[in-house]
Scaffold this motif. Structure first.
Motif, short mmCIF file in Angstrom:
data_model
loop_
_atom_site.label_atom_id
_atom_site.label_comp_id
_atom_site.label_asym_id
_atom_site.label_seq_id
_atom_site.Cartn_x
_atom_site.Cartn_y
_atom_site.Cartn_z
N GLY A 1 0.91 -1.16 0.04
CA GLY A 1 -0.03 0.10 -0.20
C GLY A 1 0.83 1.03 0.22
O GLY A 1 0.43 2.30 0.59
N GLY A 2 2.12 1.20 -0.87
CA GLY A 2 2.63 2.44 -0.82
C GLY A 2 3.83 2.61 0.37
O GLY A 2 4.47 3.55 0.40
N ARG A 3 3.83 1.72 1.50
CA ARG A 3 4.66 1.76 2.67
C ARG A 3 5.61 0.57 2.60
O ARG A 3 5.24 -0.53 2.36
CB ARG A 3 3.90 1.81 3.88
N ALA A 4 6.80 0.98 2.73
CA ALA A 4 7.83 -0.09 2.75
C ALA A 4 8.18 -0.75 4.06
O ALA A 4 8.17 0.22 5.39
CB ALA A 4 9.25 0.68 2.23
N VAL A 5 8.16 -2.04 4.25
CA VAL A 5 8.71 -2.72 5.45
C VAL A 5 10.07 -3.28 5.00
O VAL A 5 10.39 -3.89 3.86
CB VAL A 5 7.92 -3.91 5.54
N LEU B 1 -0.44 -2.12 12.35
CA LEU B 1 -0.48 -1.87 13.97
C LEU B 1 0.41 -0.82 14.15
O LEU B 1 0.10 0.05 15.02
CB LEU B 1 -0.53 -3.13 14.73
N HIS B 2 1.54 -1.08 13.75
CA HIS B 2 2.86 -0.39 14.19
C HIS B 2 3.61 0.58 13.14
O HIS B 2 4.52 1.45 13.81
CB HIS B 2 3.76 -1.29 14.71
N GLY B 3 3.09 0.31 11.79
CA GLY B 3 3.91 1.13 10.92
C GLY B 3 3.44 2.73 10.71
O GLY B 3 2.36 3.17 11.32
N LEU B 4 4.46 3.52 10.34
CA LEU B 4 4.14 4.82 9.92
C LEU B 4 3.02 5.21 9.09
O LEU B 4 3.20 4.04 8.21
CB LEU B 4 5.45 5.48 9.75
N PRO B 5 2.23 6.10 9.21
CA PRO B 5 1.09 6.17 8.00
C PRO B 5 1.68 6.79 6.91
O PRO B 5 3.10 7.31 6.89
CB PRO B 5 0.32 7.19 8.69
N ARG B 6 1.17 6.61 5.69
CA ARG B 6 1.77 6.95 4.30
C ARG B 6 1.53 8.49 4.45
O ARG B 6 0.52 8.74 4.79
CB ARG B 6 1.11 6.19 3.27
N THR B 7 2.63 9.14 3.95
CA THR B 7 2.47 10.65 3.76
C THR B 7 2.63 10.95 2.26
O THR B 7 3.23 10.55 1.56
CB THR B 7 3.80 11.41 4.59
N GLU B 8 1.51 11.57 2.16
CA GLU B 8 1.16 12.19 0.88
C GLU B 8 2.16 13.27 0.46
O GLU B 8 2.57 14.13 1.24
CB GLU B 8 -0.26 12.52 0.61
N THR B 9 2.87 13.01 -0.78
CA THR B 9 3.75 14.13 -1.27
C THR B 9 3.27 14.71 -2.36
O THR B 9 2.41 14.39 -3.24
CB THR B 9 5.15 13.35 -1.64
N ALA B 10 3.94 16.01 -2.59
CA ALA B 10 3.29 16.90 -3.64
C ALA B 10 3.96 16.45 -5.05
O ALA B 10 4.94 15.64 -5.15
CB ALA B 10 3.63 18.21 -3.59
N GLN C 1 14.25 12.66 2.70
CA GLN C 1 13.68 13.82 2.11
C GLN C 1 12.75 14.71 3.11
O GLN C 1 11.73 14.00 3.29
CB GLN C 1 12.79 13.49 1.00
N GLY C 2 13.27 15.39 3.89
CA GLY C 2 12.72 16.03 4.96
C GLY C 2 12.59 15.14 6.14
O GLY C 2 13.50 14.38 6.64
N ALA C 3 11.10 14.98 6.29
CA ALA C 3 10.87 13.93 7.62
C ALA C 3 10.53 12.56 7.14
O ALA C 3 9.91 11.76 7.89
CB ALA C 3 9.80 14.45 8.63
N ILE C 4 10.77 12.25 5.78
CA ILE C 4 10.41 11.09 5.14
C ILE C 4 11.58 10.19 4.65
O ILE C 4 12.39 10.80 4.21
CB ILE C 4 9.33 11.17 4.09
N ALA D 1 9.30 3.58 -2.20
CA ALA D 1 8.34 3.66 -1.19
C ALA D 1 8.88 4.36 0.12
O ALA D 1 10.01 4.09 0.37
CB ALA D 1 7.67 2.15 -0.98
N GLN D 2 7.63 4.91 0.82
CA GLN D 2 8.18 5.67 2.10
C GLN D 2 8.39 4.46 3.19
O GLN D 2 7.49 3.39 3.11
CB GLN D 2 6.91 6.42 2.12
N VAL D 3 9.65 4.56 3.88
CA VAL D 3 9.61 3.37 4.85
C VAL D 3 8.88 3.80 6.03
O VAL D 3 8.73 4.49 6.57
CB VAL D 3 11.25 3.49 5.27
N ALA D 4 8.06 2.62 6.33
CA ALA D 4 7.11 2.69 7.68
C ALA D 4 7.51 1.82 8.69
O ALA D 4 7.03 1.99 9.76
CB ALA D 4 5.87 2.36 6.91
N LEU D 5 8.27 0.67 8.46
CA LEU D 5 8.55 -0.20 9.57
C LEU D 5 9.73 -0.84 9.23
O LEU D 5 10.04 -1.25 8.07
CB LEU D 5 7.39 -1.27 9.60
N ALA D 6 10.63 -1.34 10.30
CA ALA D 6 11.62 -2.24 10.25
C ALA D 6 11.27 -3.52 10.96
O ALA D 6 11.04 -3.37 12.27
CB ALA D 6 12.93 -1.52 10.52
N LEU D 7 11.47 -4.61 10.34
CA LEU D 7 11.37 -6.01 11.06
C LEU D 7 12.80 -6.75 10.93
O LEU D 7 13.39 -6.88 9.96
CB LEU D 7 10.46 -6.76 10.23
#
Length: 141
Positions: A11-15, A132-141, A50-53, A81-87
């Motif tokens: 869903g656009g979020r990298a693990v 449950l634990h991943g960062l939400p996807r941040t929409e970018t311009a 890139q900034g806070a992402i 993809a935006q990194v949301a979680l590290a396992l």
């Protein structure tokens, strides 16, 4: 910067799947891809802030290549993809946790879990970990 990990996007979020060689990073990635995830990179990803992402991208020299143990190397589509979680894959992960820990990747805090990759439900458990634990996807311009 090149980071030693396998990564898939859900869903656009990298693990990020991290751990010792042979622990099952590529196998877990393959199971997640079978369930609809998209490969970012196997056995190495490029992390850039890139900034806070924090973004994960396939390294140019291995983009799209995934090793399937006992089968060979296959070529798959990839995404950035935006990194949301590290396992961190380990066989001695705690059975129950109340909340994710935190790891620093690319100078940014990322939710982190020790994760046992064994068992037939590992891909489903990884998806739930992201939900449950991943960062939400941040929409970018």
């Amino acid at each position: 910067m090149l980071h030693q990990a396998t990564a898939v996007a859900i869903g656009g979020r990298a693990v990020l799947l991290e751990g010792e060689p042979g622990i099952g990073k590529s196998s877990l990635a393959l199971s997640l891809i079978d369930r609809g995830a998209v490969l970012v990179g196997d056995d190495g990803v490029i992390l850039s802030r890139q900034g806070a992402i924090l973004w994960a991208a396939p390294p140019p020299h291995t983009a799209g290549l995934l090793e399937i143990r006992n089968v060979g190397i296959v070529t798959l589509p990839t995404v950035i993809a935006q990194v949301a979680l590290a396992l961190t894959l380990t066989t001695d992960a705690p059975r129950y946790i109340e909340r994710a820990g935190e790891a620093t990747r690319g100078d940014l805090p990322i939710p982190h879990l020790a994760f046992d990759p064994r068992g037939p439900a590992s891909a489903v458990r990884a998806e739930y970990a992201l939900a449950l634990h991943g960062l939400p996807r941040t929409e970018t311009a």
